[in-house]
Design a protein around this motif. Structure first.
Motif, PDB file in Angstrom:
ATOM      1  N   HIS A 209      15.254 -73.956   6.216  1.00  0.00           N
ATOM      2  CA  HIS A 209      16.109 -74.853   7.127  1.00  0.00           C
ATOM      3  C   HIS A 209      17.467 -74.401   7.236  1.00  0.00           C
ATOM      4  N   ALA A 210      18.184 -73.719   6.173  1.00  0.00           N
ATOM      5  CA  ALA A 210      19.424 -73.339   6.219  1.00  0.00           C
ATOM      6  C   ALA A 210      19.640 -72.134   7.289  1.00  0.00           C
TER       7      ALA A 210
ATOM      8  N   GLY B 249       7.495 -71.291   1.436  1.00  0.00           N
ATOM      9  CA  GLY B 249       7.527 -72.639   1.099  1.00  0.00           C
ATOM     10  C   GLY B 249       9.059 -73.170   1.687  1.00  0.00           C
ATOM     11  N   THR B 250       9.136 -74.477   1.884  1.00  0.00           N
ATOM     12  CA  THR B 250      10.289 -75.231   2.553  1.00  0.00           C
ATOM     13  C   THR B 250      11.661 -74.915   1.562  1.00  0.00           C
ATOM     14  N   ASP B 251      11.408 -74.794   0.205  1.00  0.00           N
ATOM     15  CA  ASP B 251      12.502 -74.854  -0.597  1.00  0.00           C
ATOM     16  C   ASP B 251      12.755 -73.138  -1.118  1.00  0.00           C
ATOM     17  N   ARG B 252      11.909 -72.274  -0.530  1.00  0.00           N
ATOM     18  CA  ARG B 252      12.180 -70.982  -0.973  1.00  0.00           C
ATOM     19  C   ARG B 252      13.083 -70.280  -0.210  1.00  0.00           C
ATOM     20  N   PRO B 253      13.718 -69.039  -0.726  1.00  0.00           N
ATOM     21  CA  PRO B 253      14.536 -68.228   0.260  1.00  0.00           C
ATOM     22  C   PRO B 253      13.903 -67.518   1.114  1.00  0.00           C
TER      23      PRO B 253
ATOM     24  N   GLU C 210       9.191 -70.920   7.196  1.00  0.00           N
ATOM     25  CA  GLU C 210       8.541 -71.098   6.019  1.00  0.00           C
ATOM     26  C   GLU C 210       7.139 -70.471   5.512  1.00  0.00           C
TER      27      GLU C 210
ATOM     28  N   PRO D 232      19.168 -69.344   1.922  1.00  0.00           N
ATOM     29  CA  PRO D 232      18.565 -69.972   0.914  1.00  0.00           C
ATOM     30  C   PRO D 232      17.204 -70.825   1.024  1.00  0.00           C
ATOM     31  N   THR D 233      17.009 -71.270   2.446  1.00  0.00           N
ATOM     32  CA  THR D 233      15.933 -71.879   2.640  1.00  0.00           C
ATOM     33  C   THR D 233      15.783 -71.706   4.212  1.00  0.00           C
TER      34      THR D 233
END
Length: 300
Positions: free
Chosen positions: A240-241, A281-285, A276, A237-238
């Protein structure tokens, strides 16, 4: 350097033994959330690649079952056979990790067929089943990581009846598998030199090629191996995940065992920066193309 390399190799060799804490069990919940939808799809596809060749009322064993997605596909096969013929075989899902077996049991229990399928703790290098107990043995990304891989193949052959089917999935090497290449490149580039230079070559690379995989299973007592390429896409999902899954995964985490907290922080920044950029982006899969080999063979 030699001592560090030996220590790292010993740690990796303990990741799949009953003698150590259940490190895979501790990872099971996160694995089930992020990785199992991906590896489960591949595992189900592996089962379906063999289902048409199974005999009636087949006795099916899964080695290193993880969360039980392949066993679930096998159980659905048995339930359909019982619906149409009144009779069916059975499924035994096994893993050395009690935590993974607990998740596999939940997966199978959801289909409410305890008379057909069960999940239990078993060491795939020394199975507690009689010889010639099964018509088919499956292992999706399991045996290839065993400390004693050859023992795993031999045990699979031992518990199969003559002519029984083996089906396994093994990752291809980084040159053919973007998942392995893109996932690990930022880790390796940021590892301290003392750690990177001491890392032994992963043993599973010996069977990352079709030729190497065929040769090894033939030596264990299998004949007529068929190897095909299977491709899939892993979605996290991100970024970071994805890093969190890598950080907790016992295999990738073993690379970080010799690193200080400061060094791990450097590696984390390297990984997140690379992921990233891939994601946008940080909030993109973040998505990785993945490639493995399916091998299907018969017990001699």
């Amino acid at each position: 350097m030699a001592g560090l390399a030996e220590d790292d190799e010993k740690e990796r060799m303990t990741l799949m033994t009953h003698e150590q804490p259940d490190v895979w069990g501790r990872h099971a919940a996160k694995y089930a959330r992020f990785a199992a939808p991906f590896t489960g799809y591949i595992a189900q596809s592996l089962f379906l690649s063999v289902a048409g060749r199974l005999p009636r009322e087949a006795r099916i064993l899964e080695i290193a079952c993880g969360t039980g997605e392949l066993a679930r596909a096998a159980l659905l096969h048995c339930l359909e056979e019982r619906r149409t013929t009144g009779r069916c075989g059975g499924v035994v899902a096994t893993d050395f990790s009690p935590g993974m077996v607990a998740l596999a049991k939940k997966t199978l229990d959801a289909l409410d067929a305890p008379d057909i399928a069960r999940a239990e703790v078993q060491d795939g290098q020394a199975l507690g089943f009689d010889s010639a107990s099964f018509d088919a043995v499956f292992s999706a990304f399991g045996i290839f990581l065993f400390p004693d891989r050859h023992a795993g193949w031999r045990e699979a052959a031992r518990v199969l009846r003559p002519g029984g089917l083996l089906a396994t999935a093994v990752w291809r090497g980084p040159e053919d598998n973007a998942l392995a290449r893109l996932q690990m490149a930022p880790v390796m580039s940021a590892l301290p030199e003392r750690v990177r230079s001491a890392l032994p070559r992963p043993g599973w690379l010996d069977i990352a090629s079709a030729e190497g995989l065929e040769k090894e299973v033939r030596a264990a007592g299998f004949v007529a191996p068929e190897v095909s390429v299977f491709n899939a896409v892993l979605t996290a999902p991100t970024p970071h995940a994805m890093w969190g899954m890598m950080r907790e995964n016992p295999v990738s985490n073993s690379l970080l065992a010799a690193c200080s907290d400061e060094e791990i922080a450097v590696i984390e920044r390297s990984v997140l920066s690379a992921f990233e950029e891939l994601a946008g982006g940080t909030d993109r899969p973040v998505r990785f193309d993945a490639s493995c080999h399916f091998l299907i063979a018969r017990r001699a």
